[in-house]
Design a protein around this motif. Sequence first.
Motif, PDB file in Angstrom:
ATOM      1  N   LEU A 376       0.871  -1.181   0.000  1.00  0.00           N
ATOM      2  CA  LEU A 376       0.000   0.000   0.000  1.00  0.00           C
ATOM      3  C   LEU A 376       0.901   1.221   0.000  1.00  0.00           C
ATOM      4  O   LEU A 376       1.968   1.199   0.610  1.00  0.00           O
ATOM      5  N   GLN A 377       0.455   2.284  -0.661  1.00  0.00           N
ATOM      6  CA  GLN A 377       1.232   3.519  -0.657  1.00  0.00           C
ATOM      7  C   GLN A 377       0.314   4.718  -0.522  1.00  0.00           C
ATOM      8  O   GLN A 377      -0.760   4.735  -1.129  1.00  0.00           O
ATOM      9  N   SER A 378       0.740   5.714   0.244  1.00  0.00           N
ATOM     10  CA  SER A 378      -0.017   6.964   0.281  1.00  0.00           C
ATOM     11  C   SER A 378       0.231   7.697  -1.038  1.00  0.00           C
ATOM     12  O   SER A 378       1.321   7.618  -1.588  1.00  0.00           O
ATOM     13  N   VAL A 379      -0.782   8.372  -1.544  1.00  0.00           N
ATOM     14  CA  VAL A 379      -0.622   9.142  -2.777  1.00  0.00           C
ATOM     15  C   VAL A 379      -1.318  10.490  -2.632  1.00  0.00           C
ATOM     16  O   VAL A 379      -2.490  10.549  -2.263  1.00  0.00           O
ATOM     17  N   GLY A 380      -0.595  11.548  -2.911  1.00  0.00           N
ATOM     18  CA  GLY A 380      -1.210  12.874  -2.911  1.00  0.00           C
ATOM     19  C   GLY A 380      -0.906  13.571  -4.219  1.00  0.00           C
ATOM     20  O   GLY A 380       0.252  13.772  -4.551  1.00  0.00           O
ATOM     21  N   MET A 381      -1.933  13.904  -4.965  1.00  0.00           N
ATOM     22  CA  MET A 381      -1.729  14.519  -6.284  1.00  0.00           C
ATOM     23  C   MET A 381      -2.561  15.790  -6.403  1.00  0.00           C
ATOM     24  O   MET A 381      -3.421  16.064  -5.580  1.00  0.00           O
ATOM     25  N   SER A 382      -2.339  16.501  -7.505  1.00  0.00           N
ATOM     26  CA  SER A 382      -3.142  17.691  -7.782  1.00  0.00           C
ATOM     27  C   SER A 382      -4.596  17.272  -8.071  1.00  0.00           C
ATOM     28  O   SER A 382      -4.863  16.107  -8.359  1.00  0.00           O
ATOM     29  N   PRO A 383      -5.554  18.222  -8.009  1.00  0.00           N
ATOM     30  CA  PRO A 383      -6.972  17.835  -8.003  1.00  0.00           C
ATOM     31  C   PRO A 383      -7.505  17.195  -9.286  1.00  0.00           C
ATOM     32  O   PRO A 383      -8.358  16.303  -9.211  1.00  0.00           O
ATOM     33  N   GLY A 384      -7.018  17.634 -10.449  1.00  0.00           N
ATOM     34  CA  GLY A 384      -7.523  17.041 -11.694  1.00  0.00           C
ATOM     35  C   GLY A 384      -7.201  15.559 -11.764  1.00  0.00           C
ATOM     36  O   GLY A 384      -8.053  14.725 -12.081  1.00  0.00           O
ATOM     37  N   LEU A 385      -5.949  15.230 -11.458  1.00  0.00           N
ATOM     38  CA  LEU A 385      -5.541  13.826 -11.466  1.00  0.00           C
ATOM     39  C   LEU A 385      -6.292  13.051 -10.387  1.00  0.00           C
ATOM     40  O   LEU A 385      -6.764  11.938 -10.621  1.00  0.00           O
ATOM     41  N   THR A 386      -6.420  13.643  -9.211  1.00  0.00           N
ATOM     42  CA  THR A 386      -7.130  12.981  -8.118  1.00  0.00           C
ATOM     43  C   THR A 386      -8.559  12.660  -8.537  1.00  0.00           C
ATOM     44  O   THR A 386      -9.033  11.529  -8.379  1.00  0.00           O
ATOM     45  N   ALA A 387      -9.243  13.655  -9.099  1.00  0.00           N
ATOM     46  CA  ALA A 387     -10.637  13.458  -9.501  1.00  0.00           C
ATOM     47  C   ALA A 387     -10.744  12.370 -10.558  1.00  0.00           C
ATOM     48  O   ALA A 387     -11.629  11.503 -10.493  1.00  0.00           O
ATOM     49  N   SER A 388      -9.814  12.388 -11.514  1.00  0.00           N
ATOM     50  CA  SER A 388      -9.941  11.415 -12.608  1.00  0.00           C
ATOM     51  C   SER A 388      -9.748   9.991 -12.092  1.00  0.00           C
ATOM     52  O   SER A 388     -10.278   9.046 -12.675  1.00  0.00           O
ATOM     53  N   PHE A 389      -9.024   9.822 -10.989  1.00  0.00           N
ATOM     54  CA  PHE A 389      -8.849   8.484 -10.431  1.00  0.00           C
ATOM     55  C   PHE A 389     -10.116   7.968  -9.755  1.00  0.00           C
ATOM     56  O   PHE A 389     -10.253   6.778  -9.516  1.00  0.00           O
ATOM     57  N   TYR A 390     -11.042   8.876  -9.416  1.00  0.00           N
ATOM     58  CA  TYR A 390     -12.334   8.450  -8.861  1.00  0.00           C
ATOM     59  C   TYR A 390     -13.300   7.997  -9.961  1.00  0.00           C
ATOM     60  O   TYR A 390     -14.406   7.559  -9.668  1.00  0.00           O
ATOM     61  N   ALA A 391     -12.900   8.174 -11.226  1.00  0.00           N
ATOM     62  CA  ALA A 391     -13.856   7.959 -12.320  1.00  0.00           C
ATOM     63  C   ALA A 391     -13.786   6.580 -12.935  1.00  0.00           C
ATOM     64  O   ALA A 391     -14.675   6.193 -13.678  1.00  0.00           O
ATOM     65  N   VAL A 392     -12.708   5.860 -12.643  1.00  0.00           N
ATOM     66  CA  VAL A 392     -12.546   4.561 -13.305  1.00  0.00           C
ATOM     67  C   VAL A 392     -12.889   3.446 -12.321  1.00  0.00           C
ATOM     68  O   VAL A 392     -12.243   3.290 -11.301  1.00  0.00           O
ATOM     69  N   SER A 393     -13.927   2.700 -12.641  1.00  0.00           N
ATOM     70  CA  SER A 393     -14.390   1.691 -11.688  1.00  0.00           C
ATOM     71  C   SER A 393     -15.002   0.488 -12.376  1.00  0.00           C
ATOM     72  O   SER A 393     -15.709   0.606 -13.369  1.00  0.00           O
ATOM     73  N   GLU A 394     -14.720  -0.661 -11.803  1.00  0.00           N
ATOM     74  CA  GLU A 394     -15.343  -1.887 -12.282  1.00  0.00           C
ATOM     75  C   GLU A 394     -16.795  -1.970 -11.788  1.00  0.00           C
ATOM     76  O   GLU A 394     -17.610  -2.711 -12.326  1.00  0.00           O
ATOM     77  N   SER A 395     -17.106  -1.194 -10.765  1.00  0.00           N
ATOM     78  CA  SER A 395     -18.436  -1.271 -10.149  1.00  0.00           C
ATOM     79  C   SER A 395     -19.452  -0.331 -10.767  1.00  0.00           C
ATOM     80  O   SER A 395     -20.609  -0.340 -10.374  1.00  0.00           O
TER      81      SER A 395
END
Lengths: 567, 219
Positions: A376-395
């Motif tokens: 596991l790793q902590s990750v802190g990125m700028s908001p555009g990248l952060t938001a786009s990571f919430y968009a890809v889901s198998e669910s």
Amino acid sequence: MSNFEVIVIGAGGGGAVIAKELGEKGLKVLVLEAGPWYGNKKWPNPNSQSGAESSSTSDDLDVVLHKQLLNKFEMNMNDLVTGRFRWGPADRSRSQWFRNADQKGVIWQCSGVGGTTQAYTANCPRAYPAAIDNVWPISYRELIPYYEKVEETLPVNFAATTAKEELFYYGAKKAGWHLIPTLDVTGPGYRPQPNAILPPNKNITNLNLSEEQLSWMEGCTLSGHCINGCPHGPSVDKMAKRSTNVSYVPLALKTGNVCIRPNAFVIKIVTENTVSKGLHAVGVKIRDTWTGEQEELRAEIVVMASGSIESPRLWLNSGLPDNQWVGRGLVNHYMDWVSGIFEEKDLIPILGTSDINPFVGNTCGARMDYPGLGALQSVGMSPGLTASFYAVSESGYSFLHTPGMNDPWDIRGRLFGYELKETMDAYRRTLNILVSTDDEVNQRNGITLDPLIRDENGFVPVVKYQPTKQSSRKRSKLVKIAAELLRKAGAKKIIWTNWPTGMMIHIESTMRMGFVVDQDCETFQVKRLYIADNSVHYNSLGGVNPTLTTQALATRTAEKLVEKYFN
Amino acid sequence: MGISEGERTLNRYIRSTFQALVEAIIPPHLKYKDYLGTAQVAGAQKLHVYEYVIWILDHSIALPVKEQLNLVNGAMSKPTAELLDLGAAHLVQTGQILYPLNVTVFPNGGPFSALSKVDRLRAITLIERLDINLENLSIPYKNNPELVRIMMDVLNELPLFGHYSEWTAYGTTRLFSPEFRRVEHFPLGWFQTGYPGPSFGYRDFRGFLATFKHKKVDD
């Protein structure tokens, strides 16, 4: 441009390393890179003008140009289609290079001198010994001196602590895990990330120096721009984040034996078959990405370091001998994304501040290792990248999944609408965890050529990946551990995005040692053809980030190559 | 040389469809602001994020590859808009819509843009689950379930990246080739999240939990 003894294809994580090592041993090396070169005087406008042909001296490196081009804007740098770090030609008025993906996800690789290390977060953990010993054709002990050499050269250090690391450690400790401040990890625990980022300048808290002044000095400024391409340091070779374009490339140039040619896509490995040498590599055919002109270049040895997709693609497009493992066995650490949202009142007693501020500090400064499961790793990125990571889901969308009583998460799936806004409003109070699974090799996964579609560089690659049941089980366990860590740290809301299978950030094992290459990384079927990228890894290293192992192997390969052919 | 009426209609149709898409994913909302009361926070449609989605769809594949894929007009945005409409039509025809259709909000759009916001997301879900006839899709989606599923994630990812990155601040230069874009003001998405923007550094140094002993040091 002639009389090179070795041609290296790719100036990324592995290619830059082997070029420097061979150059130091006195060999004349030509490095061919498909993408642009940022921060070199010979290419003042690398994305709109073709510039010079090649550069072979560190005098060409230009710190002002480097800082001007790596401007830290997340779309300008990281957009997968048009960003400076995309997988595509230097000319940004043209589209990126096409790949056929067979599953949902993102293939995050970059072209250009420095390759994907331009955007990597510089994480440099060693493989877990248990993933190497009695598994790989070589032992962990054999790797150690090469790990040490790379760790000293980059150099690698344990990450500095900022708020997000402090919160991660706090949660890990409360969840019952122990600190393991070691490089050779044999049991589970948390530790600061071993990374190739210079420690902060000792003046980092000296208010008499402005942040801008600090950014011209040696040492990390904790500006949080690892992924956007770190431009902070007094000269190109002293940038805080040690992408190979600022670490190994300047060292390679300083040997006086290495010439680097960007904007040159290798489209074919040229071979000859003689009685004395058998089938062997004699050179490459390249295509200039600006003019489209093709040219054949020859050398005694060819090293492929073009990455786990392009190396097998190049093998197949060159019509090299059949091998059931070329392109096969792709592992990708079957990744996942778990986020915790905290409240101010809970953060103050732990951090002394009301925000975590994920954009501050090393992007991935803290990690938890669990040999047998992954990391596991902590990750802190700028908001555009952060938001786009919430968009890809198998669910699919989160509204489809109401959490059950025993589920460790509050939200599962892709965010949208009010929920998304609420989450992004809490951006400064969010801690994200990247799950990286000890992924199992499966011959059905990998790279094949599209039989119909070709671009200017040959038939395009088809990328196929489905995790095995074992990998899926491991990932589920890691997701629960991540959720528990966040909960123990005090997270009020936990979001499990449930990433799809194809989030390709750590692509490895498509030209495996023992199957495609021997233990010195020379291919079995084509003599004088070596590989120095992630693709030679026998497996997924237990789930840890692959770059350091690739670099250690590239260092070792240089040694073996010289012993065999130049002694 | 002008744009023909047919092209104009097509452009309006594509724009309406992607306006409807980004509006459903990032709608405007009211944010509670302490004693100041509530404030309206702009959604993705107002910030023209749909233009980013269309731009990327139309520029992500190189021309020779487009030709081999038989993308007739060379644009991905049109077949993608049609794909969304097919999902919407199926949602309507099978009686699954939760709210009545409204054709006045995006008058130039198709069935997708006539759906309520939540129904648009449900249409996407239906497409994602491949509950549509893939035979009826246009190229490149026709009988291509992997691409259909990939695009449903992409259609969410693009609005989010567009909205929360600096794209909205490219202002009048936003549809230029990337080398010619200029940031004209502070991006609204960054303002909404409290991100201070590109930085030279931060002072939040809290020490080291462990130190690295290099071999050389040991020796």
